[in-house]
Motif scaffolding. Structure first.
Motif, PDB file in Angstrom:
ATOM      1  N   VAL A  60      19.484   5.005   0.085  1.00 57.87           N
ATOM      2  CA  VAL A  60      18.819   5.425   1.322  1.00 57.87           C
ATOM      3  C   VAL A  60      17.800   4.373   1.754  1.00 57.87           C
ATOM      4  CG1 VAL A  60      17.212   7.129   2.277  1.00 57.87           C
ATOM      5  CG2 VAL A  60      19.211   7.876   0.986  1.00 57.87           C
ATOM      6  N   LEU A  61      17.031   3.855   0.807  1.00 59.97           N
ATOM      7  CA  LEU A  61      16.037   2.836   1.144  1.00 59.97           C
ATOM      8  C   LEU A  61      16.706   1.541   1.601  1.00 59.97           C
ATOM      9  CD1 LEU A  61      13.384   3.465  -1.630  1.00 59.97           C
ATOM     10  CD2 LEU A  61      13.111   3.807   0.816  1.00 59.97           C
ATOM     11  N   ILE A  62      17.827   1.164   0.988  1.00 63.51           N
ATOM     12  CA  ILE A  62      18.554  -0.042   1.410  1.00 63.51           C
ATOM     13  C   ILE A  62      19.073   0.135   2.832  1.00 63.51           C
ATOM     14  CG2 ILE A  62      20.648  -1.397   0.993  1.00 63.51           C
ATOM     15  CD1 ILE A  62      20.121  -0.967  -2.015  1.00 63.51           C
ATOM     16  N   ALA A  63      19.635   1.311   3.142  1.00 66.68           N
ATOM     17  CA  ALA A  63      20.118   1.570   4.498  1.00 66.68           C
ATOM     18  C   ALA A  63      18.968   1.524   5.504  1.00 66.68           C
ATOM     19  CB  ALA A  63      20.815   2.919   4.549  1.00 66.68           C
ATOM     20  N   LEU A  64      17.812   2.048   5.129  1.00 66.47           N
ATOM     21  CA  LEU A  64      16.655   2.040   6.018  1.00 66.47           C
ATOM     22  C   LEU A  64      16.165   0.615   6.247  1.00 66.47           C
ATOM     23  CD1 LEU A  64      14.528   3.693   7.555  1.00 66.47           C
ATOM     24  CD2 LEU A  64      13.208   3.747   5.436  1.00 66.47           C
ATOM     25  N   ILE A  65      16.129  -0.182   5.203  1.00 66.37           N
ATOM     26  CA  ILE A  65      15.621  -1.546   5.328  1.00 66.37           C
ATOM     27  C   ILE A  65      16.630  -2.439   6.052  1.00 66.37           C
ATOM     28  CG2 ILE A  65      14.965  -3.582   3.975  1.00 66.37           C
ATOM     29  CD1 ILE A  65      13.455  -1.710   2.151  1.00 66.37           C
ATOM     30  N   ASN A  66      17.924  -2.107   5.992  1.00 63.01           N
ATOM     31  CA  ASN A  66      18.895  -2.867   6.770  1.00 63.01           C
ATOM     32  C   ASN A  66      18.675  -2.682   8.271  1.00 63.01           C
ATOM     33  OD1 ASN A  66      20.231  -4.127   4.690  1.00 63.01           O
ATOM     34  ND2 ASN A  66      21.717  -2.471   4.436  1.00 63.01           N
ATOM     35  N   GLU A  67      18.106  -1.552   8.668  1.00 59.81           N
ATOM     36  CA  GLU A  67      17.783  -1.321  10.072  1.00 59.81           C
ATOM     37  C   GLU A  67      16.478  -1.995  10.467  1.00 59.81           C
ATOM     38  OE1 GLU A  67      19.614   0.223  12.442  1.00 59.81           O
ATOM     39  OE2 GLU A  67      21.189   0.269  10.918  1.00 59.81           O
ATOM     40  N   THR A  69      13.266  -4.677   8.839  1.00 56.28           N
ATOM     41  CA  THR A  69      13.021  -5.627   7.755  1.00 56.28           C
ATOM     42  C   THR A  69      12.015  -5.077   6.745  1.00 56.28           C
ATOM     43  OG1 THR A  69      11.324  -6.717   9.080  1.00 56.28           O
ATOM     44  CG2 THR A  69      13.566  -7.633   9.147  1.00 56.28           C
ATOM     45  N   VAL A  70      11.083  -4.282   7.220  1.00 55.73           N
ATOM     46  CA  VAL A  70      10.082  -3.681   6.329  1.00 55.73           C
ATOM     47  C   VAL A  70       9.977  -2.205   6.676  1.00 55.73           C
ATOM     48  CG1 VAL A  70       7.663  -3.661   5.638  1.00 55.73           C
ATOM     49  CG2 VAL A  70       8.783  -5.828   6.106  1.00 55.73           C
ATOM     50  N   ALA A  71      10.068  -1.350   5.668  1.00 57.88           N
ATOM     51  CA  ALA A  71       9.939   0.091   5.876  1.00 57.88           C
ATOM     52  C   ALA A  71       8.792   0.606   5.020  1.00 57.88           C
ATOM     53  CB  ALA A  71      11.227   0.801   5.504  1.00 57.88           C
ATOM     54  N   ASN A  72       7.789   1.148   5.678  1.00 56.13           N
ATOM     55  CA  ASN A  72       6.622   1.706   4.995  1.00 56.13           C
ATOM     56  C   ASN A  72       5.933   0.659   4.119  1.00 56.13           C
ATOM     57  OD1 ASN A  72       4.784   3.678   4.426  1.00 56.13           O
ATOM     58  ND2 ASN A  72       6.016   4.654   2.833  1.00 56.13           N
ATOM     59  N   GLY A  73       5.962  -0.587   4.558  1.00 52.80           N
ATOM     60  CA  GLY A  73       5.310  -1.658   3.812  1.00 52.80           C
ATOM     61  C   GLY A  73       6.112  -2.181   2.638  1.00 52.80           C
ATOM     62  N   LEU A  74       7.355  -1.740   2.490  1.00 54.39           N
ATOM     63  CA  LEU A  74       8.186  -2.162   1.361  1.00 54.39           C
ATOM     64  C   LEU A  74       9.276  -3.116   1.825  1.00 54.39           C
ATOM     65  CD1 LEU A  74       8.755   1.292  -0.387  1.00 54.39           C
ATOM     66  CD2 LEU A  74       7.174  -0.493  -1.068  1.00 54.39           C
ATOM     67  N   THR A  75       9.460  -4.184   1.081  1.00 53.40           N
ATOM     68  CA  THR A  75      10.600  -5.055   1.306  1.00 53.40           C
ATOM     69  C   THR A  75      11.778  -4.490   0.523  1.00 53.40           C
ATOM     70  OG1 THR A  75      10.024  -6.455  -0.558  1.00 53.40           O
ATOM     71  CG2 THR A  75       9.105  -7.067   1.598  1.00 53.40           C
ATOM     72  N   ALA A  79      11.380  -1.914  -2.548  1.00 53.54           N
ATOM     73  CA  ALA A  79      11.895  -0.553  -2.330  1.00 53.54           C
ATOM     74  C   ALA A  79      12.800  -0.128  -3.476  1.00 53.54           C
ATOM     75  CB  ALA A  79      12.648  -0.485  -1.006  1.00 53.54           C
ATOM     76  N   ILE A  80      13.658  -1.039  -3.935  1.00 54.97           N
ATOM     77  CA  ILE A  80      14.531  -0.723  -5.073  1.00 54.97           C
ATOM     78  C   ILE A  80      13.700  -0.524  -6.338  1.00 54.97           C
ATOM     79  CG2 ILE A  80      16.366  -1.635  -6.546  1.00 54.97           C
ATOM     80  CD1 ILE A  80      17.491  -2.975  -4.019  1.00 54.97           C
ATOM     81  N   THR A  81      12.690  -1.364  -6.530  1.00 52.87           N
ATOM     82  CA  THR A  81      11.799  -1.208  -7.685  1.00 52.87           C
ATOM     83  C   THR A  81      11.062   0.127  -7.620  1.00 52.87           C
ATOM     84  OG1 THR A  81      11.503  -3.597  -7.785  1.00 52.87           O
ATOM     85  CG2 THR A  81       9.883  -2.253  -8.941  1.00 52.87           C
ATOM     86  N   ASP A  82      10.587   0.482  -6.439  1.00 53.31           N
ATOM     87  CA  ASP A  82       9.891   1.758  -6.258  1.00 53.31           C
ATOM     88  C   ASP A  82      10.815   2.931  -6.576  1.00 53.31           C
ATOM     89  OD1 ASP A  82       7.618   3.416  -5.155  1.00 53.31           O
ATOM     90  OD2 ASP A  82       9.237   3.994  -3.794  1.00 53.31           O
ATOM     91  N   ALA A  83      12.059   2.876  -6.113  1.00 53.97           N
ATOM     92  CA  ALA A  83      13.008   3.957  -6.398  1.00 53.97           C
ATOM     93  C   ALA A  83      13.254   4.085  -7.891  1.00 53.97           C
ATOM     94  CB  ALA A  83      14.320   3.707  -5.661  1.00 53.97           C
ATOM     95  N   GLY A  84      13.414   2.962  -8.581  1.00 56.27           N
ATOM     96  CA  GLY A  84      13.660   3.003 -10.023  1.00 56.27           C
ATOM     97  C   GLY A  84      12.476   3.508 -10.819  1.00 56.27           C
ATOM     98  N   ILE A  85      11.288   3.015 -10.493  1.00 56.08           N
ATOM     99  CA  ILE A  85      10.095   3.404 -11.250  1.00 56.08           C
ATOM    100  C   ILE A  85       9.751   4.875 -11.014  1.00 56.08           C
ATOM    101  CG2 ILE A  85       7.602   3.063 -11.420  1.00 56.08           C
ATOM    102  CD1 ILE A  85       8.112   0.087 -11.111  1.00 56.08           C
ATOM    103  N   THR A  86       9.796   5.323  -9.761  1.00 54.09           N
ATOM    104  CA  THR A  86       9.447   6.720  -9.502  1.00 54.09           C
ATOM    105  C   THR A  86      10.466   7.675 -10.113  1.00 54.09           C
ATOM    106  OG1 THR A  86      10.522   6.596  -7.334  1.00 54.09           O
ATOM    107  CG2 THR A  86       8.140   6.281  -7.396  1.00 54.09           C
ATOM    108  N   GLN A  87      11.728   7.280 -10.136  1.00 53.57           N
ATOM    109  CA  GLN A  87      12.731   8.141 -10.767  1.00 53.57           C
ATOM    110  C   GLN A  87      12.565   8.141 -12.288  1.00 53.57           C
ATOM    111  OE1 GLN A  87      14.569   9.986  -8.795  1.00 53.57           O
ATOM    112  NE2 GLN A  87      15.365  11.081 -10.535  1.00 53.57           N
TER     113      GLN A  87
END
Length: 98
Positions: A60-67, A69-75, A79-87
């Motif tokens: 979901v974050l990859i799809a959002l960032i493809n639209e 370049t930066v989503a919520n301050g995340l590259t 974003a992938i690191t954030d998804a992994g760490i929070t999970q």
């Protein structure tokens, strides 16, 4: 009367034996590990479920960032690191008292 603090510290530490404390700590670790091993299938399926949700969140974050370049301050990488760490931390942090 003069009190030498170094002498007091040396005397108090000379009688300290960490063996009983470490023995109790190691026994607790062994008991917890043994308890978790009784539910091997549940642990494996829980791990698989967490990995699946981590991949979903990352997708979901990859799809959002493809639209954008930066989503919520995340590259993309952060974003992938954030998804992994929070999970990865979702289960241990759930056990903490509120």
């Amino acid at each position: 009367m003069y009190i030498d603090l170094r002498d007091i510290i040396e005397r108090s530490h000379s009688n300290y034996d960490p063996a009983p404390t470490m023995t109790a700590f190691l026994a607790t670790i062994c008991t917890s590990f043994r308890r978790q091993l009784t539910y091997r299938a549940a642990n494996l399926f829980g791990l698989a479920t967490n990995l699946m949700f981590a991949f979903f969140r990352a997708a979901v974050l990859i799809a959002l960032i493809n639209e954008q370049t930066v989503a919520n301050g995340l590259t993309l990488q952060s974003a992938i690191t954030d998804a992994g760490i929070t999970q990865a931390l979702s289960r241990p942090l759930r056990r903490l008292p509120a």
